[in-house]
Design a protein around this motif. Structure first.
Motif, PDB file in Angstrom:
ATOM      1  N   LEU A 223      23.278  99.601 -87.378  1.00  0.00           N
ATOM      2  CA  LEU A 223      23.705 100.135 -86.071  1.00  0.00           C
ATOM      3  C   LEU A 223      24.667 101.300 -86.248  1.00  0.00           C
ATOM      4  CD1 LEU A 223      24.225  96.946 -83.899  1.00  0.00           C
ATOM      5  CD2 LEU A 223      22.590  98.779 -83.525  1.00  0.00           C
TER       6      LEU A 223
ATOM      7  N   ARG B  31      14.316  99.833 -96.746  1.00  0.00           N
ATOM      8  CA  ARG B  31      15.580  99.657 -97.453  1.00  0.00           C
ATOM      9  C   ARG B  31      16.474  98.677 -96.711  1.00  0.00           C
ATOM     10  NH1 ARG B  31      19.628 103.672 -95.446  1.00  0.00           N
ATOM     11  NH2 ARG B  31      18.607 104.484 -93.598  1.00  0.00           N
TER      12      ARG B  31
ATOM     13  N   ARG C  66      24.549 112.463 -92.169  1.00  0.00           N
ATOM     14  CA  ARG C  66      24.008 112.511 -93.539  1.00  0.00           C
ATOM     15  C   ARG C  66      23.808 113.946 -94.011  1.00  0.00           C
ATOM     16  NH1 ARG C  66      19.044 108.435 -92.624  1.00  0.00           N
ATOM     17  NH2 ARG C  66      20.123 107.137 -91.180  1.00  0.00           N
TER      18      ARG C  66
ATOM     19  N   GLU D  14      14.096 102.238 -87.410  1.00  0.00           N
ATOM     20  CA  GLU D  14      15.016 102.058 -88.537  1.00  0.00           C
ATOM     21  C   GLU D  14      14.849 100.666 -89.158  1.00  0.00           C
ATOM     22  OE1 GLU D  14      16.806 104.714 -89.343  1.00  0.00           O
ATOM     23  OE2 GLU D  14      17.832 103.819 -91.053  1.00  0.00           O
TER      24      GLU D  14
ATOM     25  N   GLN E  77      24.568 103.478 -88.381  1.00  0.00           N
ATOM     26  CA  GLN E  77      23.937 104.679 -88.947  1.00  0.00           C
ATOM     27  C   GLN E  77      22.941 105.335 -88.019  1.00  0.00           C
ATOM     28  OE1 GLN E  77      22.618 104.795 -92.859  1.00  0.00           O
ATOM     29  NE2 GLN E  77      24.471 103.887 -93.703  1.00  0.00           N
ATOM     30  N   VAL E  78      22.593 104.674 -86.931  1.00  0.00           N
ATOM     31  CA  VAL E  78      21.643 105.296 -86.009  1.00  0.00           C
ATOM     32  C   VAL E  78      22.444 105.986 -84.902  1.00  0.00           C
ATOM     33  CG1 VAL E  78      19.749 104.899 -84.419  1.00  0.00           C
ATOM     34  CG2 VAL E  78      19.924 103.556 -86.501  1.00  0.00           C
TER      35      VAL E  78
ATOM     36  N   SER F 235      32.422 108.249 -84.250  1.00  0.00           N
ATOM     37  CA  SER F 235      31.121 108.086 -84.881  1.00  0.00           C
ATOM     38  C   SER F 235      30.048 108.376 -83.847  1.00  0.00           C
ATOM     39  CB  SER F 235      30.979 106.661 -85.398  1.00  0.00           C
ATOM     40  OG  SER F 235      29.608 106.348 -85.529  1.00  0.00           O
ATOM     41  N   LEU F 236      29.020 109.103 -84.291  1.00  0.00           N
ATOM     42  CA  LEU F 236      27.947 109.434 -83.343  1.00  0.00           C
ATOM     43  C   LEU F 236      27.076 108.219 -83.061  1.00  0.00           C
ATOM     44  CD1 LEU F 236      26.879 112.975 -84.444  1.00  0.00           C
ATOM     45  CD2 LEU F 236      28.253 112.301 -82.504  1.00  0.00           C
ATOM     46  N   ALA F 237      27.312 107.133 -83.808  1.00  0.00           N
ATOM     47  CA  ALA F 237      26.558 105.915 -83.545  1.00  0.00           C
ATOM     48  C   ALA F 237      27.286 105.031 -82.530  1.00  0.00           C
ATOM     49  CB  ALA F 237      26.344 105.143 -84.847  1.00  0.00           C
TER      50      ALA F 237
END
Lengths: 309, 657
Positions: free
Chosen positions: A303, A239, B160, A234, A305-306, B601-603
């Motif tokens: 972090l 971006r 997403r 990532e 978003q992963v 949150s899955l993060a």
């Protein structure tokens, strides 16, 4: 109680001792110990007076190592760090007068004020665990722990470290102003210098070496490796950052996370370890792409978003 | 439902709104209010986070809604009333819809509500709209399922995951349903009338030409662009000036309104025009339902369509009104002459009758003309030319006429639409002693080269006159042609100077004309697909004459075959489920937390989550912490504990709000 547990307890006592001196900065103290256990070096970026030196001093006290502070200036020469060979007439030999780099804990204050040549003398030692003086190679002590500081605001007449040399530092953080309660406690309590003087050695160099070995035994599961790889991948997405993390940074991440897990008393690395270490590890390695401002902000966003596998 | 589930609720509301829209347009205002108000409240409640209405208020609302329905429809047995009842009840259901079960119910019934529009019509737009609603409903159901499945099956929504992807997924599901839908369409036994029957009140209002003609009637039709019928010619297409489609014929005039006569309605045509002469036109007409009995044909219809009769004035009257798309074959003989030698006395009487003492000025003028040249054909000519010479205008903007309508029209306003001219002309002829009648129907039509058919719209409605001349018989005279030749050459729209609607621009009109081919194909291939077409389709397969029972059997067989292919595909697009049992248990645990309002949150790692969730849900602290630790060890440690421990712990974990 096994020997490892014993050591771990002593280690925790050591962190508590440092926490008593540097008030309200648990995270930074924790990261500093992780850095030490992972055989890394620490870069502290902050304005003067928030406790960089106090932290380094306290660390040095509790791990009982011989400690040297080097104030970097633009006229500092490599020999001022490494040491010089001096001719001994009575013995008819050159004898090395070791410089401050031969200490176990070094505080390199304002490292960016020295010339690149002087900087690289220190950095070579950090990378290789040995120094070369007049064609003779000398091993550095073990443990060998460098804490360097930089003032991020006062850049006049400095030589900023290039990326390749920043990479020598495992972890970087800023200390920041204390929280109001911590600051109040600091203001009313006795002088830090006296407190430091009274602080006892808790860990011996041998114990630190043993602790470093203990960290190597911390388990890293396949699932966790998946997560680390996902994070690395990532960071390489343009971006987020101009350039992503290298595999070496990935190794460093694992090493520091192992230390973090060990400090938390776990025998395996959990995603939380990675997530705690990650911002401190990337802070000086990644620069955000586009217009985004704060690298730490960017890393937190990444972090979040992963997903954790 | 909790914050994560709020999103699907908006989808549910959107689905219902879309399904409701076509129905609400047909509702009486009071009922529409009860269909829309709860919906509006629910949207506001969802956006603003209002609390549910108290049960008492909901009950009162329900009673009020039922009263409004009864008051508006009289009873609840009619189709319109029943559909409105469904719509209103669903809208009321929405205000108490806070659970997955209710949400699913509303969406499913919205699909049914959407399907009810086929009870009121079968235009091509409806299935398109229906597919759109179905798509949205499917996406909503999928979304509901995803959110709920998280709690029960441990399948979290993908990160997403966009709404577009959800729609795409629904589209794939729908595509997989197409083979089954086709099988049903092609093989389901065709009944003469649909299962639900077609009562008299199908259409929202009768449209088209009626059994009387007063000034302004045809002008009203001129505003209506909907198709009246479509004609496919077997041979050559008649030129525009010969496209007079004969409909209701009027004999009796009361000074204002034209009506038919007893004789004309009940005497059969005799003799019938020969249908095998050279120069006849052969064609088939596909009529849109209009709830009237007239069928339309070019002069003169030579054959009788089934269940119809041709009257002495060559109207084609069907036994029953046209309630569905209706197709008939027709042959027209343009060279035929209608009673050239003698007009029966009773008809002649009808064709000359005028109200006493009306229109004195016109009468005086005709008397003067008669004295100058008494020959009937000269008089016809002169009257026809009169409209062309004097400053008559062909316009929509005709003033309202008083008692002596023809006088006022001829000498004062001199402005009118085709019915004014036809009516005035017929009255003038009768004053001159020439039998005359008014014919209404359609004039012209748009020839669609794509579909090779003639499209006749309601706006093509027209009225003209017929006079009886000895030796020639009934002769059509169109006084409008004298006033406005453009009406004949360029159609009704070309003749009127005023635009009808602001959007009546030429390119839009020509697009509309060309696009009608889609509707025509839909009519031909889908709506007209009946028992005969079905038999034709199956005959080559050796399945000619089938009883409904054997058709159903074949249908079942085909569906079985379709299922063999489609079901595995459906199963495949479900996607792989989580393989690691520990992770599956963990995701189920997250779903349970989600149900009580903690959206994870899955993060977030398990330990991180444990600290956070335990702080937010202190009552479940113990369970949360132990499950999280178990999971972290299962996934990440060197000596994981047995997964069954985790599974049991998750199984026991039943948080309550």
């Amino acid at each position: 109680m096994s020997e490892t547990d014993n050591r771990l307890q002593r280690l925790q006592e050591a962190t508590e001792a440092v926490n008593r001196i540097l008030l309200g900065k648990d995270r930074q103290v924790n990261l500093a110990f992780c850095c030490l256990l992972a055989r890394g070096h620490l870069l502290i970026e902050d304005v003067p007076g928030v406790g960089k030196t106090t932290l380094a001093h306290a660390m040095a006290r509790v791990i009982g190592s011989n400690y040297q502070r080097v104030q970097f200036t633009s006229d500092l020469l490599p020999a001022d760090i490494l040491g010089v060979s001096i001719y001994k007439r009575e013995k008819d030999v050159f004898e090395l007068h070791p410089g401050p780099i031969f200490s176990q804990v070094i505080l390199a204050d304002e490292i960016n004020r020295a010339t690149p040549k002087t900087q690289s003398a220190l950095l070579e030692g950090m990378a290789e665990g040995q120094v070369t003086i007049e064609n003779e190679t000398h091993a550095l002590p073990d443990p060998f722990f460098v804490m360097a500081t930089q003032n991020p605001l006062d850049l006049v007449g400095t030589f900023p470290l290039p990326d390749s040399q920043l990479d020598r530092f495992l972890i970087s953080f800023s200390i920041g102003y204390p929280a109001p309660e911590a600051e109040r406690a600091l203001l009313v309590a006795e002088d830090r210098a006296l407190l430091l003087d009274r602080t006892e050695q808790i860990l011996s160099p041998a114990e630190i070496r043993a602790l470093q070995e203990d960290c190597n035994a911390i388990h890293v599961s396949e699932n966790l490796l998946d997560y680390v790889q996902a994070l690395l991948a990532e960071t390489r997405d343009e971006r987020w950052f101009e350039a992503g993390l290298s595999p070496r940074a990935g190794l460093a991440l694992l090493a520091a996370s192992r230390a973090h897990a060990f400090l938390a008393g776990r025998d395996y690395v959990a995603p939380e370890d990675i997530k705690t270490i990650f911002p401190a590890l990337t802070r000086h390695r990644l620069s955000p792409s586009g217009f985004s401002q704060d690298p730490e902000e960017q890393v937190r966003e990444l972090l979040s978003q992963v997903p954790i596998p | 439902m909790n914050p994560t589930a709020r999103n699907p609720m908006l989808w549910v509301i959107a689905t219902f709104t879309l399904a409701l829209l076509p129905q609400v347009l047909r509702m009486p205002p009071a009922v529409a209010l009860f269909a829309l108000a709860p919906l509006a409240w629910r949207v506001a409640a969802e956006v603003r986070g209002w609390n549910p209405l108290p049960a008492m208020l909901r009950h009162v609302l329900t009673v009020l809604a039922l009263m409004a329905l009864l008051f508006s429809y009289g009873d609840l047995s009619g189709r319109r009333a029943a559909v409105s009842l469904l719509a209103v009840m669903l809208s009321l259901k929405l205000i108490e819809c806070y659970r997955f079960r209710d949400a699913r119910l509303v969406v499913s019934f919205s699909l049914f509500l959407c399907a009810t529009q086929f009870l009121f019509g079968q235009k091509i737009g409806m299935p398109v709209y229906g597919v759109a609603v179905t798509l949205l409903a499917l996406a909503t159901l999928v979304r509901l399922q995803r959110v709920e499945a998280w709690a029960t099956r441990g399948t979290p929504p993908r990160p997403r995951h966009s709404s577009l992807a959800e729609l795409g997924f629904s589209l794939r599901l729908l595509a997989l349903a197409v083979p089954a839908g086709l099988a049903f369409f092609l093989l389901f036994p065709r009944l003469a009338t649909p299962l639900w029957g077609i009562p008299e009140t199908t259409l929202d209002s009768k449209s088209g030409l009626s059994d009387s003609m007063a000034p302004g009637d045809i002008q009203k039709l001129f505003m209506d662009d909907s198709p009246a019928f479509r004609v496919t010619f077997e041979g050559p297409v008649p030129p525009p000036s010969e496209r007079y489609w004969r409909g209701p014929v009027f004999w009796r005039f009361d000074g204002r309104t034209w009506t038919d006569s007893f004789y004309s309605r009940n005497l059969p045509a005799n003799p019938m025009p020969p249908d095998d002469a050279p120069g006849v036109y052969r064609y088939s007409v596909q009529m849109e339902p209009n709830e009237r009995k007239w069928l339309f044909a070019l002069d003169y219809p030579a054959i009788e369509p089934p269940d119809s009769r041709i009257t002495v004035d060559f109207q084609i009257l069907r036994r029953d009104p046209v309630l569905q798309l209706y197709r008939y074959r027709m042959v027209s003989n343009p060279d035929f002459r209608d009673s050239p030698l003698k007009l029966p006395a009773e008809l002649a009487f009808n064709a000359l009758e005028l109200p006493e003492g009306s229109n004195p000025r016109t009468r005086a003028m005709i008397e003067e003309w008669r004295s100058q040249s008494p020959s009937p054909s000269d008089l016809v000519d002169r009257a026809y030319r009169h409209f062309g010479e004097d400053p008559f205008r062909y316009t929509l903007d005709a003033p309202v006429l008083g008692e002596h309508s023809v006088d006022e029209f001829l000498f004062q306003s001199r402005a009118g639409f085709c019915e004014h001219y036809a009516s005035a002309f017929a009255v003038m002829m009768r004053m001159a002693g020439i039998p005359a009648r008014v014919v209404t129907g359609y004039m012209g039509g748009y020839y669609n080269p794509l579909g090779e058919y003639l499209l006749v719209r309601q706006s093509d409605a027209h009225a003209w006159a017929e006079v009886w001349l000895e030796g020639q018989g009934w002769t059509a005279i169109d006084p409008t042609a004298a006033v406005s030749p453009a009406r004949i050459d360029r159609g009704s729209l070309g003749a009127v100077p005023e635009p009808r609607f602001w959007m009546d621009v030429p390119w839009l009109r020509s697009m509309k004309n060309s696009a009608d081919v889609v509707q025509q194909r839909w009519n031909d291939w889908v709506i007209e697909y009946g028992a005969r077409q079905q038999a034709n389709l199956l005959a080559p397969l050796g399945l000619g004459a089938m009883t409904p029972a054997s058709l159903v059997l074949i249908l079942a067989l085909v569906l079985g075959l379709v299922g063999l292919v489609v079901v595995p595909l459906v199963l495949r697009i479900r996607g792989p489920s989580e393989k690691d049992p520990a992770r599956r248990a963990w995701l189920r645990f997250l779903g349970r937390l989600n149900q009580v309002g903690y959206s994870a949150s899955l993060a977030n790692g398990p330990l991180e989550l444990a600290a956070d969730a335990a702080a937010r849900l202190p009552a479940h602290r113990e369970g949360i912490v132990s499950i999280s630790e178990l999971y972290a060890r299962c996934r990440f440690s060197a000596n994981p504990p047995p997964v069954s421990d985790l599974e049991q712990a998750v199984h026991r974990f039943r948080p309550k709000k």
